[in-house]
Design an enzyme around this catalytic site. Sequence first.
Site, mmCIF file in Angstrom:
data_model
loop_
_atom_site.group_PDB
_atom_site.id
_atom_site.type_symbol
_atom_site.label_atom_id
_atom_site.label_comp_id
_atom_site.label_asym_id
_atom_site.label_seq_id
_atom_site.Cartn_x
_atom_site.Cartn_y
_atom_site.Cartn_z
ATOM 1 N N HIS A 1 -29.067 -35.197 -10.512
ATOM 2 C CA HIS A 1 -27.799 -35.624 -11.121
ATOM 3 C C HIS A 1 -27.832 -37.087 -11.554
ATOM 4 O O HIS A 1 -27.080 -37.488 -12.439
ATOM 5 C CB HIS A 1 -26.636 -35.358 -10.163
ATOM 6 C CG HIS A 1 -26.235 -33.923 -10.113
ATOM 7 N ND1 HIS A 1 -24.942 -33.500 -9.871
ATOM 8 C CD2 HIS A 1 -26.958 -32.789 -10.284
ATOM 9 C CE1 HIS A 1 -24.896 -32.179 -9.893
ATOM 10 N NE2 HIS A 1 -26.112 -31.722 -10.124
ATOM 11 N N ARG B 1 -31.063 -32.967 -5.006
ATOM 12 C CA ARG B 1 -30.059 -32.781 -6.053
ATOM 13 C C ARG B 1 -29.529 -34.120 -6.575
ATOM 14 O O ARG B 1 -29.244 -34.263 -7.775
ATOM 15 C CB ARG B 1 -28.903 -31.942 -5.507
ATOM 16 C CG ARG B 1 -27.878 -31.587 -6.562
ATOM 17 C CD ARG B 1 -26.959 -30.480 -6.054
ATOM 18 N NE ARG B 1 -26.026 -30.051 -7.079
ATOM 19 C CZ ARG B 1 -24.707 -30.173 -6.966
ATOM 20 N NH1 ARG B 1 -24.181 -30.701 -5.871
ATOM 21 N NH2 ARG B 1 -23.917 -29.765 -7.940
ATOM 22 N N HIS C 1 -33.480 -24.563 -5.849
ATOM 23 C CA HIS C 1 -32.454 -23.763 -5.181
ATOM 24 C C HIS C 1 -33.051 -22.874 -4.089
ATOM 25 O O HIS C 1 -32.371 -21.991 -3.587
ATOM 26 C CB HIS C 1 -31.652 -22.935 -6.200
ATOM 27 C CG HIS C 1 -30.752 -23.787 -7.065
ATOM 28 N ND1 HIS C 1 -29.974 -23.263 -8.066
ATOM 29 C CD2 HIS C 1 -30.501 -25.121 -7.059
ATOM 30 C CE1 HIS C 1 -29.292 -24.241 -8.650
ATOM 31 N NE2 HIS C 1 -29.597 -25.380 -8.067
ATOM 32 N N ASN D 1 -20.089 -33.493 -9.716
ATOM 33 C CA ASN D 1 -20.391 -34.316 -8.537
ATOM 34 C C ASN D 1 -19.297 -34.320 -7.474
ATOM 35 O O ASN D 1 -19.593 -34.383 -6.274
ATOM 36 C CB ASN D 1 -20.640 -35.776 -8.966
ATOM 37 C CG ASN D 1 -21.860 -35.919 -9.865
ATOM 38 O OD1 ASN D 1 -22.761 -35.085 -9.827
ATOM 39 N ND2 ASN D 1 -21.881 -36.961 -10.675
#
Length: 328
Positions: free
Chosen positions: A73, A69, A201, A101
């Site tokens: 990001h 992840r 996910h 975040n």
Amino acid sequence: MARLSPLSSYSRASIIVVISLLMMFMGSSSAQLRTDYYKKTCPKVFSAVESVVEDAIRKEKRMGASLVRLHFHDCFVQGCDGSILLDDTSSFTGEKTAAPNNNSVRGFNVIDNIKSKVEHVCPGVVSCADIVAIAARDSVAILGGPKWDVKLGRRDSKTASLSLANSGVIPPPTSTLGNLVNRFGARGLSAKDMVVLSGAHTIGQARCTLFRDRIYNETNIDRAFARTRQSTCPRRSGSGDNNLAPLDLKTPTFFDNSYYKNLIHKKGLLHSDQILYNGGSTDSLIELYSKNPKAFSNDFVAAMIKMGDISPLTGSNGEIRKNCRRAN
Ligand code: HEM
Ligand SMILES: *[C@@H]1O[C@H](CO)[C@@H](O)[C@H](O)[C@H]1NC(C)=O
Ligand SMILES: *[C@@H]1O[C@H](CO)[C@@H](O)[C@H](O)[C@H]1NC(C)=O
């Protein structure tokens, strides 16, 4: 005063060639990431990164998910440039407290540990942005997913952007399907890339506050699954907000295609998960990946490589940070 002699067409042509070469080497848009970027300058980079990622995942399986992840990001804000790693100081505000975040993105200590090890074997050579990309790749492989050759040569930003990180470029879990498609489109990724990257996910956890509305208010959810999730995520906002639940109910530390099977059974945890299988344009892809793990692996690898290509700093742009938490 002597008049400058007009250039012959031959020298004019050479000047153009020299200028274009200069622009390439100075790292304008034409520079490319390459899988063999550190072949001469840091051949040990892969073993160094992998050993630290392995240790970290051995200590805590979830860390593999967190590192994947982190790369996402990073790449969606200013490109894959390590901007997310910069700490706030009294005179600098980075991206760490941005809404997507804050209290959510993890793995910064692991990146620090990798950086120390890599600096030990080849000081001043490997960027933090590349370390994040390799760590994401290794995490997927260690958790049982595919392994691919990761493209390298990114340099680190000297800046970060809190406002960009907060602007919705990283879509929230309340997003409509249209918003998800648009946000990925804005980064050069297709709807298919978005669907296949959401397959990440299949590992990791989410906080109650991010799926509360879904498990109490939505109707496209399996009733028993909703009740199970409600048992550790109270309805009242403010209570249990940070309680965790697995994004993939059965195998959250194993990188497989069960995320898509869950969606078929209305057991997606986030609104933004289930919206991918809710009678819309992406249903057929969910059906495909739920039945065909090989198609998922192949397309996931291709999309990760594409995501890793988002606006890197190359050539003389940016820098190789000494410490991933601050600009040199
Ligand atoms: C499609 C749009 C996406 C949305 C709306 C979204 C949203 C979220 C949310 C809300 C969480 C839980 C955060 C928390 O509880 O603090 C999460 C976790 C996670 N996301 Fe996404 N995500 C998206 C796409 C992606 C992509 C493209 C990747 C990577 C390729 C990714 C990888 C992960 C992973 C691995 C976790 C678990 C992290 C952990 O356990 O530390 N997500 N995501
Ligand atoms: C980030 O989270 C902390 C709690 O850990 C909170 O005190 C702070 O206000 C949050 N920052 C922002 C900008 O939301
Ligand atoms: C569910 O919907 C109701 C009515 O719109 C709303 O008041 C509530 O805040 C929503 N969320 C939860 C968790 O109940």
